[in-house]
Motif scaffolding. Structure first.
Motif, PDB file in Angstrom:
ATOM      1  N   ALA A  47     -20.714 -64.307 -38.270  1.00 49.65           N
ATOM      2  CA  ALA A  47     -20.662 -65.240 -37.144  1.00 49.65           C
ATOM      3  C   ALA A  47     -20.527 -64.479 -35.830  1.00 49.65           C
ATOM      4  O   ALA A  47     -20.024 -63.362 -35.793  1.00 49.65           O
ATOM      5  CB  ALA A  47     -19.504 -66.209 -37.317  1.00 49.65           C
ATOM      6  N   THR A 306     -27.394 -69.536 -39.975  1.00 46.84           N
ATOM      7  CA  THR A 306     -26.109 -69.003 -40.429  1.00 46.84           C
ATOM      8  C   THR A 306     -24.962 -69.987 -40.311  1.00 46.84           C
ATOM      9  O   THR A 306     -23.921 -69.812 -40.946  1.00 46.84           O
ATOM     10  CB  THR A 306     -25.742 -67.740 -39.625  1.00 46.84           C
ATOM     11  OG1 THR A 306     -25.662 -68.083 -38.227  1.00 46.84           O
ATOM     12  CG2 THR A 306     -26.783 -66.648 -39.819  1.00 46.84           C
ATOM     13  N   ARG A 307     -25.114 -71.018 -39.496  1.00 46.09           N
ATOM     14  CA  ARG A 307     -24.028 -71.996 -39.317  1.00 46.09           C
ATOM     15  C   ARG A 307     -24.599 -73.330 -38.863  1.00 46.09           C
ATOM     16  O   ARG A 307     -25.479 -73.375 -37.997  1.00 46.09           O
ATOM     17  CB  ARG A 307     -23.028 -71.500 -38.265  1.00 46.09           C
ATOM     18  CG  ARG A 307     -21.809 -72.431 -38.044  1.00 46.09           C
ATOM     19  CD  ARG A 307     -20.890 -71.855 -36.974  1.00 46.09           C
ATOM     20  NE  ARG A 307     -21.479 -72.002 -35.641  1.00 46.09           N
ATOM     21  CZ  ARG A 307     -21.207 -73.009 -34.803  1.00 46.09           C
ATOM     22  NH1 ARG A 307     -20.369 -73.965 -35.157  1.00 46.09           N
ATOM     23  NH2 ARG A 307     -21.779 -73.049 -33.616  1.00 46.09           N
ATOM     24  N   GLU A 309     -22.805 -77.029 -37.741  1.00 48.64           N
ATOM     25  CA  GLU A 309     -21.507 -77.676 -37.544  1.00 48.64           C
ATOM     26  C   GLU A 309     -21.660 -78.928 -36.684  1.00 48.64           C
ATOM     27  O   GLU A 309     -22.310 -78.911 -35.638  1.00 48.64           O
ATOM     28  CB  GLU A 309     -20.512 -76.719 -36.869  1.00 48.64           C
ATOM     29  CG  GLU A 309     -19.121 -77.315 -36.717  1.00 48.64           C
ATOM     30  CD  GLU A 309     -18.114 -76.318 -36.176  1.00 48.64           C
ATOM     31  OE1 GLU A 309     -16.916 -76.655 -36.153  1.00 48.64           O
ATOM     32  OE2 GLU A 309     -18.529 -75.206 -35.776  1.00 48.64           O
ATOM     33  N   ASP A 318     -26.617 -72.379 -35.569  1.00 56.20           N
ATOM     34  CA  ASP A 318     -26.796 -70.975 -35.206  1.00 56.20           C
ATOM     35  C   ASP A 318     -27.834 -70.336 -36.121  1.00 56.20           C
ATOM     36  O   ASP A 318     -27.848 -70.577 -37.338  1.00 56.20           O
ATOM     37  CB  ASP A 318     -25.484 -70.202 -35.336  1.00 56.20           C
ATOM     38  CG  ASP A 318     -24.471 -70.585 -34.273  1.00 56.20           C
ATOM     39  OD1 ASP A 318     -24.829 -71.353 -33.361  1.00 56.20           O
ATOM     40  OD2 ASP A 318     -23.318 -70.140 -34.368  1.00 56.20           O
ATOM     41  N   ARG A 329     -28.168 -70.288 -30.459  1.00 55.43           N
ATOM     42  CA  ARG A 329     -27.392 -71.487 -30.810  1.00 55.43           C
ATOM     43  C   ARG A 329     -28.164 -72.711 -30.340  1.00 55.43           C
ATOM     44  O   ARG A 329     -28.434 -72.877 -29.150  1.00 55.43           O
ATOM     45  CB  ARG A 329     -26.012 -71.454 -30.181  1.00 55.43           C
ATOM     46  CG  ARG A 329     -25.175 -72.720 -30.418  1.00 55.43           C
ATOM     47  CD  ARG A 329     -23.714 -72.454 -30.164  1.00 55.43           C
ATOM     48  NE  ARG A 329     -23.208 -71.460 -31.110  1.00 55.43           N
ATOM     49  CZ  ARG A 329     -22.053 -70.795 -30.947  1.00 55.43           C
ATOM     50  NH1 ARG A 329     -21.310 -71.003 -29.867  1.00 55.43           N
ATOM     51  NH2 ARG A 329     -21.665 -69.922 -31.845  1.00 55.43           N
ATOM     52  N   ARG A 346     -23.222 -73.086 -48.069  1.00 52.36           N
ATOM     53  CA  ARG A 346     -22.720 -71.853 -47.458  1.00 52.36           C
ATOM     54  C   ARG A 346     -22.696 -71.937 -45.934  1.00 52.36           C
ATOM     55  O   ARG A 346     -21.798 -71.380 -45.295  1.00 52.36           O
ATOM     56  CB  ARG A 346     -23.599 -70.678 -47.910  1.00 52.36           C
ATOM     57  CG  ARG A 346     -23.138 -69.318 -47.409  1.00 52.36           C
ATOM     58  CD  ARG A 346     -24.115 -68.236 -47.854  1.00 52.36           C
ATOM     59  NE  ARG A 346     -24.134 -68.099 -49.293  1.00 52.36           N
ATOM     60  CZ  ARG A 346     -23.307 -67.318 -49.982  1.00 52.36           C
ATOM     61  NH1 ARG A 346     -22.378 -66.617 -49.340  1.00 52.36           N
ATOM     62  NH2 ARG A 346     -23.387 -67.238 -51.296  1.00 52.36           N
ATOM     63  N   VAL A 347     -23.658 -72.643 -45.336  1.00 51.00           N
ATOM     64  CA  VAL A 347     -23.785 -72.593 -43.875  1.00 51.00           C
ATOM     65  C   VAL A 347     -23.242 -73.838 -43.166  1.00 51.00           C
ATOM     66  O   VAL A 347     -22.997 -73.788 -41.962  1.00 51.00           O
ATOM     67  CB  VAL A 347     -25.256 -72.374 -43.453  1.00 51.00           C
ATOM     68  CG1 VAL A 347     -25.792 -71.081 -44.046  1.00 51.00           C
ATOM     69  CG2 VAL A 347     -26.143 -73.548 -43.842  1.00 51.00           C
ATOM     70  N   GLU A 349     -20.491 -76.088 -41.982  1.00 46.69           N
ATOM     71  CA  GLU A 349     -19.038 -76.053 -41.790  1.00 46.69           C
ATOM     72  C   GLU A 349     -18.439 -77.369 -42.291  1.00 46.69           C
ATOM     73  O   GLU A 349     -18.995 -78.453 -42.072  1.00 46.69           O
ATOM     74  CB  GLU A 349     -18.701 -75.878 -40.314  1.00 46.69           C
ATOM     75  CG  GLU A 349     -19.193 -74.560 -39.714  1.00 46.69           C
ATOM     76  CD  GLU A 349     -18.376 -73.370 -40.186  1.00 46.69           C
ATOM     77  OE1 GLU A 349     -17.226 -73.570 -40.614  1.00 46.69           O
ATOM     78  OE2 GLU A 349     -18.895 -72.232 -40.139  1.00 46.69           O
TER      79      GLU A 349
END
Length: 523
Positions: A47, A306-307, A309, A318, A329, A346-347, A349
Motif C-alpha cells: 500500500a 491493489t485496494r 475501499e 488503487d 487512486r 484480498r483487495v 477492504e
C-alpha cells in the motif's frame, strides 16, 4: 487398443518424453504474465498512503475479463459513459483472449460458445447486436459462417478415429445399455428439476441440493453406473467443463453438464439435430475484442488493482501501472468488482462475509493451453475425417481443436492446433499441479503434448515449427460438493457501493455465467 498396438504407441510416447533427444521445435511460455499476479499475492506492490496521481470517474470496473467487459457494455447501454475499466493483463478478455502463430489466429483459452437458451436473454441480445443472430420468417437463425462446421468432433479410440466423443467402436452390449440407461436418467432429472444456464435462474429445489451434496463419482456408484467407457466419458466431460475429475465435482455439476443444455445422447437414439456451437479460429476472443473495441481509453490495461475501499462519499480504487510503476487512486461513485473471488477478497477492504466465504470455499483448476504451428497437414489414422474437436481416448489432455477448421477453402495447408490440458484434481493430477504448472520447463509440456498427439499423428514432431504455451494458474472455479448449499445462486451480489460480478459466483466458469453476472452487476 490391442496389446501390440498399445506397446508401439507407448514406445513412441517414451521416445518423445525424453528417452531420445527432443525435436528442434521453437516455443516457450506466452499469453499471461504470472509475475503480476504473484507480486500482488506476495505483497510486493504494498500500500502507498499518497498515490502518484488521483483520477475521478463515475464507475470503476476492476477486472477486464468477460464479466468486466459485459459490465462496461451494460453501462453504455444505460447511457453511462463515464467509467474506467482496469485490467491486469495487456489485453482484456480473461480466459477469452487469443494469440497468433505465424499469422494464424488461435485461442489462449475458451474456444466456443453454445447457442444460448431463453434463460440467457442477455447473451442472446449480445449475439443479435454482433449480427450472429436474427429473426427470419419469425424464427431465430444464426449466421452459419460462425457455427462450427462439420465434422464437429471425433475420438481416437482403439487405434482409429470414430465419429463423436462417446466410445462406441467395438464396445459390448453392456456398455450400450449403460449409455441408454444414463440417457434416460438424465432425461428424467431434467423433468424433475430446473437446470439452467446461467445458474442464477435456477430454482434450488431439494432435488438439486441433494445432488450438490454428493461427489459425482459417489452418485454414479449409488446409481449403478459402473461401465468403464461411460465413466471415462463422464470424467472427460467434467474435466472439460470444470477442470477436475468426476470424483471432485458435485453430482449436481456432473448432471448439469448435460441437463442444462442438450441432454445425453445414447448411440442409435433419435434426438433430432445436435446442438450447435459458435466458434472462430481465435476462439471466444472474437467476442471479447468486439466488447472491448468501443471502450477506447476507458479500458486501461496493465493495471494491478491493489485496494478497493468504500468511503463515506464513494469508492476508492488503487492500482499500479506495470509499465512505469506509478500508483493511481481512482475515486468513483461505485465500483463493479469483476475479479475472481480469491483476488477480490484480498483487495477489498473490510470484505463482506459473502465474499470471504466464497474465497475460502472455492477451489480452482489450473490449465495449460498449447498452440502448435504445423507447416503442413498431418498424416492421419484410419476412420472418421479430421474434425474441429479431436480427442485421444485415455489421455491426460483433452485433445485439440484446429484453427483452420472454419476456413471455407478445404485445401490442406499450414494450421495451428490448440491443445488443452486441465490440471485440476483428477486421476491424472494431484494437489501440487499448480506448482508443477509454474515450475516445469516449457520442454516438459512440449514433450507431453507430442507424446499424446503422436498416437494418432506420428508425424506431428516433424511438422511442428513452434509451440507456444499459456499457463492459467486459476483458470476455472471447480463446482465441488456443497457449493450450492453454501453459496446459493444469487442473481446479484452487492455490498454498499460495491457490486460483484464474476463467473466464480456461479461456482464454475463459462461465458454465459460471466457475461450475465457482469451485465446484471452494472444494471
Amino acid at each position: 487398443m490391442r496389446r501390440r498396438a498399445f506397446l508401439g504407441a507407448a514406445a513412441a510416447a517414451a521416445t518423445l518424453a525424453g528417452c531420445e533427444p527432443a525435436p528442434a521445435i521453437e516455443g516457450g511460455f506466452t499469453g499471461i504474465d504470472v509475475g503480476r499476479g504473484h507480486a500482488l499475492r506476495d505483497g510486493a506492490l504494498g500500500a502507498q498512503a499518497t498515490p502518484d496521481a488521483t483520477r475521478r470517474t463515475r464507475v470503476v470496473i476492476a477486472g477486464g475479463g468477460v464479466a468486466g467487459l459485459a459490465a462496461a457494455r451494460a453501462l453504455r447501454l444505460a447511457g453511462i459513459e463515464e467509467f474506467a475499466l482496469l485490467e491486469l493483463e495487456d489485453t482484456a478478455g480473461g480466459n477469452s483472449r487469443a494469440g497468433e502463430l505465424q499469422g494464424i489466429a488461435c485461442p489462449l483459452g475458451a474456444h466456443y460458445l453454445p447457442l444460448p437458451g431463453d434463460q440467457a436473454p442477455e447473451v442472446q441480445d449480445l449475439l443479435e447486436e454482433f449480427g450472429l443472430r436474427r429473426r427470419v420468417a419469425g424464427r431465430w437463425t444464426y449466421d452459419e459462417r460462425h457455427l462450427c462446421h462439420s465434422p464437429q468432433e471425433r475420438l481416437f479410440f482403439q487405434g482409429s478415429w470414430q465419429d463423436g466423443l462417446l466410445p462406441t467402436q467395438g464396445v459390448g452390449t453392456g456398455t450400450l445399455e449403460a449409455y441408454r440407461r444414463f440417457a434416460a436418467r438424465v432425461d428424467a432429472m431434467r423433468r424433475e428439476a430446473r437446470f439452467s444456464i446461467p445458474t442464477l435462474r435456477s430454482e434450488l429445489a431439494p432435488a438439486l441440493l441433494a445432488l450438490d451434496a454428493l461427489p459425482f463419482e459417489t452418485w454414479l456408484v449409488r446409481e449403478g453406473f459402473a461401465d468403464a467407457h461411460l465413466r471415462w466419458y463422464l470424467d472427460y466431460c467434467c474435466r472439460d467443463d470444470y477442470g477436475a475429475g468426476l470424483a471432485h465435482v458435485s453430482a449436481w455439476a456432473g448432471i448439469h453438464y448435460f441437463a442444462s443444455r442438450h441432454g445425453f445422447h445414447a448411440p442409435g437414439e433419435d434426438y433430432g439435430e445436435r446442438e450447435a456451437v459458435l466458434t472462430w479460429p481465435e476462439g471466444n476472443a472474437w467476442l471479447a475484442r468486439r466488447l472491448a473495441q468501443p471502450l477506447g481509453d476507458r479500458l486501461r490495461t496493465g493495471q494491478v488493482v491493489t485496494r478497493i475501499e468504500e468511503t463515506r462519499h464513494g469508492v476508492e480504487v488503487d492500482a499500479v501501472d506495470v509499465a512505469n510503476g506509478s500508483r493511481v487512486r481512482w475515486q468513483a461513485e461505485r465500483c463493479i468488482v469483476a475479479l475472481p473471488a480469491f483476488i477480490a477478497a484480498r483487495v477489498v477492504e473490510a470484505a463482506p462475509e459473502r465474499l470471504r466465504q466464497a474465497a475460502a470455499t472455492l477451489r480452482y483448476a489450473p490449465w495449460l493451453v498449447a498452440n502448435v504451428h504445423l507447416r503442413a497437414a498431418l498424416a492421419d489414422r484410419p476412420g472418421a475425417a479430421p474434425s474441429w474437436d479431436n480427442v485421444v481416448h485415455g489421455s491426460s489432455g483433452l485433445g485439440y481443436v484446429d484453427a483452420g477448421h472454419q476456413a471455407l477453402d478445404p485445401t490442406p495447408r499450414a494450421t495451428v492446433l490448440t491443445w488443452y490440458r486441465p490440471l485440476g484434481p483428477s486421476r491424472w493430477d494431484g494437489p501440487d499441479a499448480r506448482r508443477q504448472l509454474l515450475e516445469r520447463p516449457w520442454s516438459a509440456w512440449r514433450d507431453e503434448l507430442l507424446a499424446e498427439l503422436s498416437l494418432p499423428h506420428p508425424d506431428i514432431a516433424a511438422l511442428a515449427t513452434r509451440i507456444d504455451i499459456t499457463r492459467h494458474g486459476h483458470a476455472m472455479a471447480i463446482p465441488a460438493p456443497g457449493w450450492l448449499a453454501r453459496m446459493g445462486a444469487p442473481a446479484r451480489v452487492q455490498a454498499g457501493r460495491l457490486a460483484f460480478a464474476h463467473a466464480d459466483w456461479s461456482g464454475y466458469s463459462i461465458f454465459e455465467e460471466a457475461f450475465t453476472r457482469g451485465h446484471l452487476a452494472a444494471a
